[in-house]
Enzyme design. Structure first.
Site, PDB file in Angstrom:
ATOM      1  N   ASP A 183       0.867  -1.187   0.000  1.00 31.04           N
ATOM      2  CA  ASP A 183       0.000   0.000   0.000  1.00 31.04           C
ATOM      3  C   ASP A 183       0.896   1.227   0.000  1.00 31.04           C
ATOM      4  O   ASP A 183       2.099   1.128   0.305  1.00 31.04           O
ATOM      5  CB  ASP A 183      -0.917  -0.002   1.253  1.00 31.04           C
ATOM      6  CG  ASP A 183      -2.214   0.762   1.021  1.00 31.04           C
ATOM      7  OD1 ASP A 183      -2.137   1.993   0.831  1.00 31.04           O
ATOM      8  OD2 ASP A 183      -3.286   0.145   1.015  1.00 31.04           O
ATOM      9  N   ASP A 242       3.818   1.723  -4.461  1.00 35.48           N
ATOM     10  CA  ASP A 242       2.794   2.326  -5.314  1.00 35.48           C
ATOM     11  C   ASP A 242       2.598   1.395  -6.505  1.00 35.48           C
ATOM     12  O   ASP A 242       3.498   1.253  -7.344  1.00 35.48           O
ATOM     13  CB  ASP A 242       3.258   3.713  -5.776  1.00 35.48           C
ATOM     14  CG  ASP A 242       2.184   4.450  -6.549  1.00 35.48           C
ATOM     15  OD1 ASP A 242       1.329   3.778  -7.187  1.00 35.48           O
ATOM     16  OD2 ASP A 242       2.185   5.690  -6.517  1.00 35.48           O
ATOM     17  N   ASN A 257      -6.564  -6.062  -5.125  1.00 37.62           N
ATOM     18  CA  ASN A 257      -7.594  -5.254  -4.464  1.00 37.62           C
ATOM     19  C   ASN A 257      -7.427  -3.744  -4.644  1.00 37.62           C
ATOM     20  O   ASN A 257      -8.414  -3.012  -4.628  1.00 37.62           O
ATOM     21  CB  ASN A 257      -7.579  -5.598  -2.963  1.00 37.62           C
ATOM     22  CG  ASN A 257      -8.410  -4.625  -2.144  1.00 37.62           C
ATOM     23  OD1 ASN A 257      -9.630  -4.659  -2.167  1.00 37.62           O
ATOM     24  ND2 ASN A 257      -7.733  -3.717  -1.434  1.00 37.62           N
ATOM     25  N   TYR A 285     -13.015   4.538 -14.197  1.00 36.84           N
ATOM     26  CA  TYR A 285     -13.139   3.456 -13.202  1.00 36.84           C
ATOM     27  C   TYR A 285     -14.021   2.330 -13.741  1.00 36.84           C
ATOM     28  O   TYR A 285     -13.655   1.147 -13.682  1.00 36.84           O
ATOM     29  CB  TYR A 285     -13.729   4.052 -11.921  1.00 36.84           C
ATOM     30  CG  TYR A 285     -13.966   3.097 -10.783  1.00 36.84           C
ATOM     31  CD1 TYR A 285     -12.922   2.689  -9.953  1.00 36.84           C
ATOM     32  CD2 TYR A 285     -15.251   2.631 -10.493  1.00 36.84           C
ATOM     33  CE1 TYR A 285     -13.150   1.836  -8.882  1.00 36.84           C
ATOM     34  CE2 TYR A 285     -15.487   1.788  -9.429  1.00 36.84           C
ATOM     35  CZ  TYR A 285     -14.437   1.391  -8.615  1.00 36.84           C
ATOM     36  OH  TYR A 285     -14.669   0.553  -7.547  1.00 36.84           O
ATOM     37  N   LYS A 312     -13.005  -1.480 -14.489  1.00 39.52           N
ATOM     38  CA  LYS A 312     -13.669  -2.592 -13.791  1.00 39.52           C
ATOM     39  C   LYS A 312     -14.292  -3.577 -14.782  1.00 39.52           C
ATOM     40  O   LYS A 312     -14.298  -4.789 -14.549  1.00 39.52           O
ATOM     41  CB  LYS A 312     -14.714  -2.053 -12.810  1.00 39.52           C
ATOM     42  CG  LYS A 312     -14.110  -1.318 -11.609  1.00 39.52           C
ATOM     43  CD  LYS A 312     -13.213  -2.225 -10.784  1.00 39.52           C
ATOM     44  CE  LYS A 312     -12.711  -1.578  -9.506  1.00 39.52           C
ATOM     45  NZ  LYS A 312     -11.747  -2.423  -8.788  1.00 39.52           N
ATOM     46  N   THR A 364     -16.884   1.295   3.659  1.00 42.50           N
ATOM     47  CA  THR A 364     -15.547   1.531   4.196  1.00 42.50           C
ATOM     48  C   THR A 364     -15.520   2.926   4.820  1.00 42.50           C
ATOM     49  O   THR A 364     -16.387   3.761   4.517  1.00 42.50           O
ATOM     50  CB  THR A 364     -14.512   1.495   3.056  1.00 42.50           C
ATOM     51  OG1 THR A 364     -14.853   2.547   2.142  1.00 42.50           O
ATOM     52  CG2 THR A 364     -14.524   0.168   2.327  1.00 42.50           C
TER      53      THR A 364
HETATM   54  N1  LIG Z   1     -16.080   0.318  -1.226  1.00 40.24           N
HETATM   55  C1  LIG Z   1     -16.908   0.017  -2.210  1.00 40.24           C
HETATM   56  O1  LIG Z   1     -18.102   0.350  -2.145  1.00 40.24           O
HETATM   57  C2  LIG Z   1     -16.432  -0.730  -3.429  1.00 40.24           C
HETATM   58  C3  LIG Z   1     -17.390  -1.093  -4.368  1.00 40.24           C
HETATM   59  C4  LIG Z   1     -16.997  -1.798  -5.491  1.00 40.24           C
HETATM   60  C5  LIG Z   1     -15.674  -2.168  -5.661  1.00 40.24           C
HETATM   61  N2  LIG Z   1     -14.762  -1.797  -4.729  1.00 40.24           N
HETATM   62  C6  LIG Z   1     -13.370  -2.193  -4.994  1.00 40.24           C
HETATM   63  O2  LIG Z   1     -12.804  -2.812  -3.855  1.00 40.24           O
HETATM   64  C7  LIG Z   1     -11.414  -2.517  -3.778  1.00 40.24           C
HETATM   65  C8  LIG Z   1     -11.098  -1.866  -2.438  1.00 40.24           C
HETATM   66  O3  LIG Z   1     -11.892  -0.685  -2.349  1.00 40.24           O
HETATM   67  P1  LIG Z   1     -12.017   0.158  -1.004  1.00 40.24           P
HETATM   68  O4  LIG Z   1     -13.391   0.735  -1.014  1.00 40.24           O
HETATM   69  O5  LIG Z   1     -11.548  -0.620   0.158  1.00 40.24           O
HETATM   70  O6  LIG Z   1     -11.011   1.342  -1.329  1.00 40.24           O
HETATM   71  P2  LIG Z   1     -10.215   2.296  -0.289  1.00 40.24           P
HETATM   72  O7  LIG Z   1      -9.949   3.529  -1.056  1.00 40.24           O
HETATM   73  O8  LIG Z   1     -10.951   2.397   0.991  1.00 40.24           O
HETATM   74  O9  LIG Z   1      -8.867   1.499  -0.069  1.00 40.24           O
HETATM   75  C9  LIG Z   1      -8.018   1.262  -1.156  1.00 40.24           C
HETATM   76  C10 LIG Z   1      -6.631   0.979  -0.640  1.00 40.24           C
HETATM   77  O10 LIG Z   1      -5.760   0.949  -1.783  1.00 40.24           O
HETATM   78  C11 LIG Z   1      -4.657   1.779  -1.519  1.00 40.24           C
HETATM   79  N3  LIG Z   1      -4.134   2.346  -2.749  1.00 40.24           N
HETATM   80  C12 LIG Z   1      -4.703   3.298  -3.537  1.00 40.24           C
HETATM   81  N4  LIG Z   1      -3.876   3.641  -4.545  1.00 40.24           N
HETATM   82  C13 LIG Z   1      -2.753   2.887  -4.386  1.00 40.24           C
HETATM   83  C14 LIG Z   1      -1.533   2.785  -5.104  1.00 40.24           C
HETATM   84  N5  LIG Z   1      -1.299   3.548  -6.173  1.00 40.24           N
HETATM   85  N6  LIG Z   1      -0.601   1.909  -4.675  1.00 40.24           N
HETATM   86  C15 LIG Z   1      -0.822   1.139  -3.575  1.00 40.24           C
HETATM   87  N7  LIG Z   1      -1.963   1.202  -2.855  1.00 40.24           N
HETATM   88  C16 LIG Z   1      -2.910   2.055  -3.252  1.00 40.24           C
HETATM   89  C17 LIG Z   1      -5.186   2.870  -0.600  1.00 40.24           C
HETATM   90  O11 LIG Z   1      -4.145   3.527   0.124  1.00 40.24           O
HETATM   91  C18 LIG Z   1      -6.123   2.083   0.283  1.00 40.24           C
HETATM   92  O12 LIG Z   1      -5.467   1.518   1.406  1.00 40.24           O
HETATM   93  C19 LIG Z   1     -11.111  -1.600  -4.977  1.00 40.24           C
HETATM   94  O13 LIG Z   1     -10.636  -2.369  -6.055  1.00 40.24           O
HETATM   95  C20 LIG Z   1     -12.466  -1.020  -5.299  1.00 40.24           C
HETATM   96  O14 LIG Z   1     -12.569  -0.598  -6.628  1.00 40.24           O
HETATM   97  C21 LIG Z   1     -15.094  -1.090  -3.622  1.00 40.24           C
END
Ligand SMILES: NC(=O)c1ccc[n+]([C@@H]2O[C@H](COP(=O)([O-])OP(=O)(O)OC[C@H]3O[C@@H](n4cnc5c(N)ncnc54)[C@H](O)[C@@H]3O)[C@@H](O)[C@H]2O)c1
Length: 258
Positions: A44, A71, A98, A163, A167, A198
């Protein structure tokens, strides 16, 4: 949550790599795989959150996860870190792609450089991480790769063009890799979460109006938590799903109908 997690004996001592594991849904994955006795490595950019999570998991008496700042948009760096994690923990047996970011943008504002950067954060790393871990999985004759998609690729939302495109691409990636790796016992699946509460979603987007829309759209009314997604991902990682591959699995409370 109101009930305990199932225990999957096949996850004990399994090496699991999770991107974006420091916060949100990914942090729940890190904690729950560790609670199964898995050896978890995660990357992360959020260093404070990552280190706090490692300490919290270890405090609960679970195997201490290995956190590396990385990153994932920098593919050379990410490939290097994947190698380092495998050197330390052993060959990766479960990969959870993820990391992602759902920033909003009107279509007219999107420049090619922004498009490329958003594709790197949402799509490219999923392919290159799978490419990096696949040789060892194939040689071992088993492995599970789980790609995080989104129901947003199936519903019409505004200001999420890049996005949603990424996806949708992840679903094609999943089908292609499942066919390529399947003969060697490596499974590839895609998880499509609905709206998961979240901390970031709650802070940025949870208004009374949006919540009312969510309740009406879902068949079951409850807010979905990261744990709801983690339960599905644990199962997809475990041998219990050994004959399931190339599919997308929806955890959205009954919002999307495919
Ligand atoms: N929360 C939702 O409602 C939701 C819905 C559909 C899909 N998703 C998918 O689930 C996954 C997790 O989503 P989330 O809601 O927990 O997101 P979030 O933003 O809460 O967490 C994402 C994590 O990824 C890390 N991150 C972001 N850019 C980065 C980079 N360049 N390098 C390394 N780490 C990086 C962030 O620091 C964070 O810890 C994602 O793929 C998202 O698209 C989430």
């Amino acid at each position: 949550m109101t009930s305990e997690y199932a225990t999957y004996p096949s996850l004990r001592d399994t090496v699991v790599l999770i991107s974006g594991g420091a916060s949100g849904i990914g942090a729940e994955f890190v904690a729950q795989f560790a609670a199964q006795g898995a050896r978890v490595g995660f990357v992360d950019v959020a260093v404070d959150a990552g280190e706090k999570l490692v300490a919290a998991v270890a405090e609960r008496g679970h195997p201490r996860p290995l956190f590396r700042e990385c990153d994932i948009r920098d593919l050379d760096a990410y490939r290097r870190v994947i190698g380092e994690i495998a050197d330390e923990l052993g060959d990766v047996q479960v990969l959870v792609n993820n990391a992602g970011s759902d920033t909003r943008h009107p279509v007219g504002d999107i420049e090619p450089s922004y498009w490329d950067e958003r594709m790197r954060v949402n799509l490219d790393h999923q392919f290159f991480a799978a490419q990096a871990v696949a040789p060892a999985m194939r040689a071992a004759g088993r492995g599970s790769i789980i790609n995080m998609g989104s129901i947003s690729a199936h519903v019409d939302l505004l200001d999420l063009t890049v996005y949603m495109t990424a996806k949708a691409g992840i679903e094609g990636l999943t089908r292609s890799l499942s066919r390529e790796f399947g003969p060697d016992g490596v499974r590839v699946n895609c998880v499509l979460p609905g709206w998961i509460m979240t901390p970031r979603q709650v802070e940025n987007w949870l208004t009374p109006e949006a919540d009312a829309h969510r309740t009406a759209a879902q068949a079951v009314p409850q807010r979905l938590e990261p744990a709801d997604v983690a339960r599905l991902v644990l199962w997809l990682a475990a041998d219990d799903s050994r004959s399931c591959t190339g599919q997308h699995w929806v955890v959205d409370g009954g919002w999307m109908h495919s």
